[in-house]
Design an enzyme around this catalytic site. Structure first.
Site, PDB file in Angstrom:
ATOM      1  CB  CYS A 157       8.803  14.040  20.974  1.00 28.03           C
ATOM      2  SG  CYS A 157       8.090  15.573  21.559  1.00 28.03           S
ATOM      3  CG  HIS A 204       9.406  14.066  26.102  1.00 26.57           C
ATOM      4  ND1 HIS A 204      10.181  15.135  26.508  1.00 26.57           N
ATOM      5  CD2 HIS A 204       8.765  14.469  24.964  1.00 26.57           C
ATOM      6  CE1 HIS A 204      10.020  16.135  25.647  1.00 26.57           C
ATOM      7  NE2 HIS A 204       9.179  15.756  24.703  1.00 26.57           N
TER       8      HIS A 204
END
Ligand code: A2P
Length: 342
Positions: free
Chosen positions: A133, A247
């Site tokens: 990710c 994130h």
């Protein structure tokens, strides 16, 4: 475009659920959706396009029995290691969200905005790997800059949400916050993280390697090189923060050529699936709360280094369950289908 039978392995998990949502939203040409999980979840129902579909147990023969053409895997590395070859053997293309096959030289590692052409190598093993990710959102932002200024080196610090470690990790943060307000945080358990995550930041994601870096950090190092086909120097510090979803990354990029913030901003404006939010005067910059459920990578705080003309700093934020996992996997599937239909 022809319709295909699609299996989602790990359909009851944080990423699996998101994969089904993205398939529905992009109107992926699904003939039949087969949600798969462990025996614990067999018989549970998931919703897809307004229909309730029963989850089936993942078995070695299910891909053949269900005539699966695309198998999206997100149920952990050991599950992929064992079952992905059965899916491939049954004639499906596996798009694997785990780290298991990522560095296998025969398996393409793909971010469609960066290296879509690598999908063609899917036939080697019947598997395409979805990167980590944190790597996905970073290389998406690096690509338009690399095209113009040539990226040489990247120093990155990440601020990673708990959902990157799955549903139970999100629950661990919520439970600890509840325990804090009930004055019993000191009794609260931590299973998914090495320390309490509520009201804390943890500079460790995954295990430490002998070189002093964590596995997560080394994923960013190795995957960036493989995706960008370039020996870019990468140094990463990966940090878990008490955020549920999204994130963030503070990224310092060293270029071959001199760079200026306006030219970099323009390159990023023109980047694929990139949104620039960069208006310091109004305190406008990307933040995790802005990116939930979004399929783009957000970039802001774009500024030149104070000392070096070839160095730029930026702040990159994306929904780790979408851009960092489900959306990238579905974009690979779309591209694969397009290429296979030609
Ligand atoms: P289950 O819900 O039946 O345990 P998350 O990343 O959110 O923790 O989700 C992990 C996903 O992987 C879930 O859908 C989980 O199913 C699935 N999973 C975990 N272990 C296995 C297994 N051995 N076989 C099949 N699916 C598994």
């Amino acid at each position: 475009m022809r319709r295909v039978n699609v299996a989602v392995v790990g359909a009851t998990g944080a990423v699996g659920e998101e994969m089904m949502r993205v398939l529905e939203e992009v109107d992926f040409p699904v003939a039949k959706l087969v949600p798969l999980a462990s025996p614990r979840s067999a018989g549970k129902e998931v919703e897809f396009k307004g229909e309730k579909i029963k989850v089936k147990e993942l078995t070695e023969s299910i891909f053949d029995e269900e005539d699966i053409e695309i198998a999206l895997f997100s149920a952990g590395g050991s599950v992929s290691a064992h079952y992905a070859p059965f899916a491939a053997e049954a004639g499906a293309v596996v798009i694997d969200n785990t780290s298991h096959f990522r560095m296998d030289p025969e398996v393409p590692l793909v971010v469609p905005e960066v290296n879509p052409e690598d999908i063609a190598a899917w036939r080697n093993k019947g598997i395409i790997a979805n990167p980590n990710c944190s790597t996905i959102q970073m290389v998406q932002a690096l690509k338009p800059l690399d095209d113009i200024f040539g990226v040489k080196r990247v120093d990155v610090a990440t601020y990673q949400a708990t959902s990157g470690a799955g549903k139970s990790a999100m629950e661990e943060l919520v439970t600890q916050m509840k325990d804090f307000f009930a004055f019993k945080l000191d009794e609260s358990e931590h299973k998914k993280f090495p320390h309490q995550i509520a009201l804390n930041v943890i500079p460790q994601i995954d295990k430490f390697m002998d070189n002093g870096y964590t596995k997560e950090e080394m994923k960013m190092v190795n995957e960036t090189k493989k995706i960008m086909h370039k020996n870019i120097e990468v140094s990463a510090t990966c940090v878990r923060v008490p955020v549920l979803r999204g994130h963030s990354e503070a990224v310092t990029v060293w270029f071959e050529q001199d760079v200026n913030a306006d030219a970099a901003r323009e390159a990023l404006y023109n980047g694929k699936n990139i949104v620039v939010v960069d208006n310091p005067a109004k305190s406008e910059y990307p933040m995790p709360i802005m990116v939930v459920d979004k399929d783009e990578t957000f970039v802001g705080r774009i500024r030149k280094d104070l000392y070096r003309d070839n160095v730029l700093h930026m702040w990159v934020v994306a929904d780790n369950l979408r851009v960092g996992a489900a959306t990238n996997a579905v974009r690979i599937a779309q591209k694969w289908l397009e290429m296979e239909s030609e």
